[in-house]
Scaffold this active site. Structure first.
Site, PDB file in Angstrom:
ATOM      1  N   GLU A 111       0.893  -1.262   0.050  1.00  0.00           N
ATOM      2  CA  GLU A 111      -0.284  -0.291  -0.364  1.00  0.00           C
ATOM      3  C   GLU A 111       0.578   1.655   0.168  1.00  0.00           C
ATOM      4  O   GLU A 111       0.575   2.161  -0.780  1.00  0.00           O
ATOM      5  CB  GLU A 111      -1.088  -0.331   1.087  1.00  0.00           C
ATOM      6  CG  GLU A 111      -1.828   1.226   1.416  1.00  0.00           C
ATOM      7  CD  GLU A 111      -2.702   1.020   2.336  1.00  0.00           C
ATOM      8  OE1 GLU A 111      -4.056  -0.505   2.654  1.00  0.00           O
ATOM      9  OE2 GLU A 111      -3.077   1.659   3.383  1.00  0.00           O
ATOM     10  N   GLN A 159      12.090  36.726  -7.102  1.00  0.00           N
ATOM     11  CA  GLN A 159      12.738  35.694  -6.613  1.00  0.00           C
ATOM     12  C   GLN A 159      11.970  34.206  -5.422  1.00  0.00           C
ATOM     13  O   GLN A 159      11.836  33.422  -5.601  1.00  0.00           O
ATOM     14  CB  GLN A 159      14.128  35.648  -5.923  1.00  0.00           C
ATOM     15  CG  GLN A 159      14.593  34.386  -5.516  1.00  0.00           C
ATOM     16  CD  GLN A 159      16.481  34.575  -6.149  1.00  0.00           C
ATOM     17  OE1 GLN A 159      16.250  35.162  -4.747  1.00  0.00           O
ATOM     18  NE2 GLN A 159      17.263  34.728  -6.591  1.00  0.00           N
TER      19      GLN A 159
END
Ligand SMILES: Cc1cc2nc3c(=O)[nH]c(=O)nc-3n(C[C@H](O)[C@H](O)[C@H](O)COP(=O)(O)OP(=O)(O)OC[C@H]3O[C@@H](n4cnc5c(N)ncnc54)[C@H](O)[C@@H]3O)c2cc1C
Length: 394
Positions: free
Chosen positions: A256, A293
């Site tokens: 899983e 930025q």
């Protein structure tokens, strides 16, 4: 070339190809075929897109991991991961893709690996054609991370039947399941060694399926409890043998953890794609916000997380192929993906400003959906314990 080598080669190719045709085709199909999800989460109600579920079954998604001799496609692991990734990218309904991955990875893998031919013949056809739902039930109100301290019991009777009692909680598909793979103790004095697994039809007397539990995210996944009150199980309801429950559960959890996050990896890629487009389109201070930025670096962080998690996921599938190091590789993949799902969703929300906070733009939905990943398949805390044990420090 051996089958193992072929699988490893396919996984390597898939791992380095971010634009793999299998993934792209699955994403394109999901984006057009799986449309019903947008409305239901906004309602704050758990409405499962059952038509989309059936469309996935018709497409063969449910059959991916099942060997051909049991009516499946017997797809290799690379195809399975790429398809689930593509679904996660193309389909906005993370609750649907989680439910899908959960059933095909947890319940169906349990049946294909551990059931008898008769048990498979009874349950697999309906699961594969999308008409039946299965829940895998370990968690109880008083036993979660410490799963093997469960209280549910299955007492063997002189005629070979078992009487099942207990309360299973927080189950994917619990309230709507047709089949429950339930873990219960057949020998309580033996602790973990006394746990057995049973295939319990939900129409038996004494089974009570609870109401749908509302939740923070993945609201479209049916979720809730199942109680067993003196449920009489025929002897052929036993999966494998008495006392095998803990080892079945551990094996299934590793699988899983290695596969169930594949749709979330796809969803993270979609999130990055959408955030990048928005950063280029949205202007503040006379320029696209992407030129700041702070914003571009946030996108870079999302990109780095996506690729990092993806590599770990494919690495875990490789461990599944070789049969070596699966527990460590799957734990690392799950920890990274769960944490990255939160971090990238917060980044995406901030990048969208107020639009990231209000519900109508569905940016916040991704964050709500990601929180469950910290908990299911073992919490990230518990998985860090596993990694620490592998490092030999605890
Ligand atoms: C979306 C979702 C789907 C789920 N689906 C299923 C399902 O299909 N079937 C099923 O059986 N269960 C399912 N669960 C339940 C899930 O497996 C449990 O919630 C999980 O194992 C944690 O158990 P708990 O909730 O009792 O928390 P607890 O175990 O009580 O943990 C509470 C806190 O304590 C921490 N903690 C506990 N023990 C330790 C430890 N040893 N070391 C460090 N920290 C620890 C945990 O990390 C957590 O922060 C699902 C849960 C979610 C959220």
């Amino acid at each position: 070339m051996t089958n193992t080598d072929a699988e490893l080669l396919a996984l390597t190719r898939a791992m380095i190809d971010l634009d793999h045709s299998v993934k792209r085709e699955a994403a394109e199909w999901a984006a057009t075929a799986l449309g019903g999800a947008d409305l239901v989460d906004a309602d704050h109600r758990s409405v499962f897109a059952v038509d989309d579920w059936r469309r996935c079954a018709d497409r063969g998604i449910h059959r991916l991991m099942v060997p051909k001799e049991y009516g499946g496609l017997g797809a290799d692991r690379a195809t399975t991961l790429l398809t689930l990734e593509g679904l996660g990218y193309g389909c906005k309904d993370n609750g649907l893709t989680f439910a899908l991955a959960s059933q095909i990875v947890s319940s169906q893998v349990t049946l294909t690996r551990f059931a008898t031919d008769e048990q498979r013949e009874r349950w697999l056809p309906g699961l594969l054609d999308g008409s039946l739902f299965a829940a895998l039930a370990m968690t109880e109100p008083d036993s979660g991370s410490d799963a093997f301290s469960l209280r549910a019991t299955a007492e063997k009777q002189p005629d070979g039947t078992y009487v099942l009692n207990g309360h299973k909680a927080y189950l994917t598909f619990g309230p709507v399941a047709d089949l429950c793979i339930a873990f219960a103790s057949t020998r309580p004095e033996a602790g973990g060694w006394g746990i057995s697994a049973f295939l319990v039809p939900m129409d038996l007397p004494g089974v009570v399926q609870g109401p749908l539990r509302e939740k923070m995210g993945m609201r479209t996944t049916p979720f809730g409890d199942i109680e067993f009150h003196d449920v009489v199980l025929a002897s052929d309801a036993l999966l494998s043998r008495e006392g095998a429950g803990a080892s079945i559960f551990s094996a299934v959890l590793d699988i899983e953890r290695a596969y169930v996050f594949a749709p979330q990896i796809g969803a993270m890629e979609r999130q990055l794609h959408d955030a990048t487009a928005y950063a280029l389109e949205r202007e503040q201070g006379g320029q696209p916000i992407a030129r700041y930025q702070a914003v571009s670096h946030r996108l870079v962080a999302m990109k780095e997380r996506h690729e990092h998690c993806r590599l770990l996921l494919y690495r875990a599938a490789m461990a599944d192929v070789t049969g070596r190091g699966m527990s460590l590789a799957a734990s690392l993949a799950k920890i990274a993906t769960a944490d990255a799902g939160i971090a990238s969703s917060v980044d995406a929300a901030l990048l969208h400003g107020a639009k990231g906070y209000v519900s109508e733009f569905e940016i916040e939905r991704q964050l709500r959906d990601a929180v469950g990943g910290l908990v299911y398949s073992g919490t990230t805390d518990v998985l860090r314990n596993i990694v620490a044990r592998h490092l030999g420090v605890v």
